[in-house]
Design an enzyme around this catalytic site. Structure first.
Site, PDB file in Angstrom:
ATOM      1  N   ASP A  76       0.924  -1.204   0.011  1.00  0.00           N
ATOM      2  CA  ASP A  76       0.153  -0.116  -0.001  1.00  0.00           C
ATOM      3  C   ASP A  76       0.838   1.465  -0.050  1.00  0.00           C
ATOM      4  O   ASP A  76       0.754   2.141   1.005  1.00  0.00           O
ATOM      5  CB  ASP A  76      -0.719  -0.047   1.149  1.00  0.00           C
ATOM      6  CG  ASP A  76      -1.804   0.977   1.137  1.00  0.00           C
ATOM      7  OD1 ASP A  76      -2.125   1.736   0.276  1.00  0.00           O
ATOM      8  OD2 ASP A  76      -2.665   1.210   2.146  1.00  0.00           O
ATOM      9  N   PHE A  77       1.723   1.268  -0.882  1.00  0.00           N
ATOM     10  CA  PHE A  77       2.577   2.478  -1.081  1.00  0.00           C
ATOM     11  C   PHE A  77       1.766   3.605  -1.510  1.00  0.00           C
ATOM     12  O   PHE A  77       1.263   3.526  -2.845  1.00  0.00           O
ATOM     13  CB  PHE A  77       3.881   2.014  -2.078  1.00  0.00           C
ATOM     14  CG  PHE A  77       4.878   1.252  -1.378  1.00  0.00           C
ATOM     15  CD1 PHE A  77       4.635   0.459  -0.296  1.00  0.00           C
ATOM     16  CD2 PHE A  77       6.234   1.223  -2.190  1.00  0.00           C
ATOM     17  CE1 PHE A  77       5.614  -0.261   0.379  1.00  0.00           C
ATOM     18  CE2 PHE A  77       7.023   0.163  -1.276  1.00  0.00           C
ATOM     19  CZ  PHE A  77       6.665  -0.511  -0.461  1.00  0.00           C
ATOM     20  N   GLU A  78       1.870   4.799  -1.043  1.00  0.00           N
ATOM     21  CA  GLU A  78       1.354   5.916  -1.330  1.00  0.00           C
ATOM     22  C   GLU A  78       2.253   6.998  -1.337  1.00  0.00           C
ATOM     23  O   GLU A  78       3.371   6.965  -1.348  1.00  0.00           O
ATOM     24  CB  GLU A  78       0.183   6.293  -0.551  1.00  0.00           C
ATOM     25  CG  GLU A  78      -0.864   5.254  -0.597  1.00  0.00           C
ATOM     26  CD  GLU A  78      -2.142   5.360   0.395  1.00  0.00           C
ATOM     27  OE1 GLU A  78      -2.214   6.628   0.849  1.00  0.00           O
ATOM     28  OE2 GLU A  78      -2.934   4.589   0.910  1.00  0.00           O
ATOM     29  N   GLY A  79       1.864   8.294  -1.560  1.00  0.00           N
ATOM     30  CA  GLY A  79       2.642   9.473  -1.483  1.00  0.00           C
ATOM     31  C   GLY A  79       3.880   9.368  -2.745  1.00  0.00           C
ATOM     32  O   GLY A  79       3.431   9.049  -3.810  1.00  0.00           O
ATOM     33  N   GLN A  82      -7.448   1.815  -5.055  1.00  0.00           N
ATOM     34  CA  GLN A  82      -8.202   2.532  -4.335  1.00  0.00           C
ATOM     35  C   GLN A  82      -8.955   3.451  -5.262  1.00  0.00           C
ATOM     36  O   GLN A  82      -8.463   4.524  -5.644  1.00  0.00           O
ATOM     37  CB  GLN A  82      -7.423   3.575  -3.408  1.00  0.00           C
ATOM     38  CG  GLN A  82      -6.527   2.679  -2.363  1.00  0.00           C
ATOM     39  CD  GLN A  82      -5.599   3.257  -1.414  1.00  0.00           C
ATOM     40  OE1 GLN A  82      -5.884   4.629  -1.040  1.00  0.00           O
ATOM     41  NE2 GLN A  82      -4.487   2.919  -1.124  1.00  0.00           N
TER      42      GLN A  82
END
Length: 602
Positions: free
Chosen positions: A387-390, A478
């Site tokens: 769940d890598f974001e940013g 998402q």
């Protein structure tokens, strides 16, 4: 003496001379041709490359279709095609347009590139311009585009008249078409190369399914136990060939690994949810033992890095000061084992909104593998959710090929995930939860190298998904906290209704050209690899949709009924299911999301 006769004779001779010139000119013009392919858009966008275009049936100038393109942001909605021309020859470009600030032009002429435009055309207006090609020019690009933020424009009956380039003969039809590797949802095709062809188009039951540059393609998004007919054509600058002989393939019934999760043991339709295990918020803490049986995959949120670039991941359970009802470690582990005994999967999710992970070095990669393995082993987990974001994943400016990435944070992540998969074997559950920005936005923009100035995160997950496509259990993008995203209909779709989820999921199951490059197509995922990510309630995040809209989404994708304005490219009854943020927020909302899932899939 008749003084008029010499004058009559002179006039007659002059008339004959003029007539001869006119006849000669007509003969010369007879050799001219309209070189624009599909200038009336009667065959959709065939022959054209458009950044934001579609075809409509009204308004049209003639025939039954016209181009509609809508500029947005920094895109002027250009549609273009490259045609073969003769050197040092005159050409006339013309077309009919309507809208504000509509342009028609030609580039690569070898002399002076030309364009013509209209500031305001509330009805169809004829635009025309001329140019002469350079002494060595053999190709010219013609185009039409609008202007930024001025609304949709329309174009129809575009022609480029002049001497034809070469023989203008389309290539021969491909031969040797065969089908292999047939699964419940896909068929692999291959055929013999056609001399001079620059691309191939695969047709499924007479409808265009995929365009490739090589001599093979895998057509996904198919329905189990169904017979399909496939044909392929070859193309070059002169056009498209006739269709090959057809080959028929029947998809399998869906038994084995294709429909039931394979060695990972997932049910045909699965409900995935994140459990707030390391923090507290307004949704309250939910014990593992209190998660209802409806949840098939439970993602522990979150494992986070000790620093963004360390690769060292730690999972710290919510302290009692924040979560007064938190269970002991022993009870937590016992509850995980009980879930697994009931056939559920429990994963550690790495990252989240605040957990930025950047594997910039091979040392960080190796630390990531060892620290994640320690968490999995400590709690006896079934796998990993990424769940890598940013800015955890961002492309370098020169990284424009998703099949061969060079950006270290992407290369190292791929290597780390393959290592973990190999360590734990085929039963290891690997899932990913990227945002639409990182995946579907790659259809329009991919990194910065090709488009310049675009956010380097656009499509940055595509290399990871592609590299792990055979190891990936689930992708649940998402579909929330997202801005408008362009779908395969070249229209922007916004959160809040079924159409957004339908369009975003259709892209995953159909495949799409990355950054608009028809020769660089991201292949479709199997429907059993895809779950749709939605917020569980209005408290959980932007993009909440009501249970009725969730049902519309599932109806359209699995049955092709109850669809809205977006036309899907297939029907996928084996779509894996739904993912939500989060179990906690759904409990807070009296289990609305879970109840709707159960009611739909039984």
């Amino acid at each position: 003496m008749d003084r008029t006769r010499p004058l009559v004779t002179f006039l007659a001779a002059t008339a004959l001379a003029v007539s001869g010139i006119t006849a000669l000119s007509s003969a010369a013009r007879a050799a001219d041709a309209d070189l624009a392919k599909n200038g009336g858009f009667e065959s959709g966008l065939t022959g054209w490359t458009c950044s934001a275009g579609t075809t409509v049936t009204s308004p049209v100038h003639s025939g039954s279709a016209a181009l509609q393109a809508t500029p947005a942001g920094s895109d002027n909605a250009q549609c273009a095609q490259t045609v073969t021309v003769q050197p040092d020859s005159p050409y006339t470009l013309s077309g009919y347009v309507r809208g504000s600030y509509v342009y028609l032009g030609a580039s690569g002429t070898g002399t002076t590139d030309v364009s013509t435009w209209t500031q305001s055309a509330p009805d169809w207006q004829h635009l025309t311009t001329t140019f002469r090609t350079g002494p060595s020019t053999t190709k010219v690009t013609i185009y039409t585009h609008g202007w930024y933020g001025t609304g949709a424009y329309y174009a129809d009956d575009i022609t480029l008249t002049g001497p034809g380039g070469g023989t203008q003969q389309a290539p021969a039809a491909p031969t040797g078409l065969t089908a292999s590797s047939v699964t419940a949802s896909s068929v692999a095709l291959s055929w013999s190369s056609v001399p001079g062809a620059t691309g191939y188009t695969v047709y499924r039951d007479g409808t265009k399914a995929q365009t490739v540059t090589g001599t093979s393609a895998t057509i996904g998004g198919l329905t189990a136990s169904t017979a399909y007919s496939f044909q392929v054509t070859a193309s070059d600058d002169a056009g498209e060939s006739a269709k090959s002989a057809a080959v028929t393939a029947t998809t399998t019934s869906g038994g084995g690994g294709g429909d039931g999760g394979g060695s990972t043991g997932l049910p045909t339709h699965a409900l995935v949810g994140y459990l707030h295990s390391s923090f507290a918020n307004g949704s309250g803490y939910t014990r593992m033992a209190d998660v209802p049986d409806s949840w098939d995959v439970i993602d522990l949120a979150f494992g986070e890095p000790t620093s963004p670039t360390s690769g060292d991941i730690r999972f710290n359970r919510c302290p009692v000061t924040e979560c007064p009802n938190v269970e002991s470690d022993a009870d937590f582990k016992a509850a995980i084992k009980a879930k697994q005994a009931a056939g559920k999967k429990v994963l550690i999710s790495i990252g989240g909104q605040n957990g930025q992970v950047q594997l910039t070095t091979t040392a960080a990669r190796d630390t990531f593998v060892s620290s994640v393995s320690k968490i999995i082993d400590q709690y006896g987990l079934d796998g990993l959710d990424v769940d890598f974001e940013g800015h955890s994943l961002s492309l370098n400016t020169d990284d424009t090929d998703f099949k061969h990435p060079t950006t270290p944070v992407i290369v190292n992540l791929i290597s780390a995930l393959k290592t973990l998969k190999a360590k734990y074997g085929s039963g290891f559950v690997l899932t990913m939860a990227p945002e639409t920005f990182f995946v579907q936005n790659g259809y329009q923009f991919y990194g910065t190298g090709k488009w310049g100035g675009q956010d380097p995160r656009c499509g940055a997950y595509l290399p990871v998904i592609y590299a792990l496509r055979d190891d990936l259990t689930l992708l649940h993008v998402q579909d929330y906290n997202s801005g408008p995203i362009m779908g395969l209909d070249n229209q922007y779709h916004s959160m809040g209704g079924a159409d957004f989820h339908i369009a975003m999921t259709d892209m995953l199951l159909t495949g799409f050209p990355v950054a608009g490059d028809q020769n660089n197509v991201f292949p479709p995922l199997r429907p059993d690899q895809v779950a749709i990510g939605m917020p569980a309630s209005t408290n959980a995040g932007n993009g909440y949709v009501s249970p009725a809209e969730v049902t519309k989404t599932l109806d359209c994708l699995t049955k092709k009924t109850n669809c809205g304005s977006y036309a899907t490219h297939g029907t996928w009854p084996t779509l894996r299911g739904l993912m939500t943020w989060s179990v906690n927020w759904d409990r807070y909302s009296n289990w609305e999301f879970e109840k709707n899932f159960d009611a739909y899939f039984g």
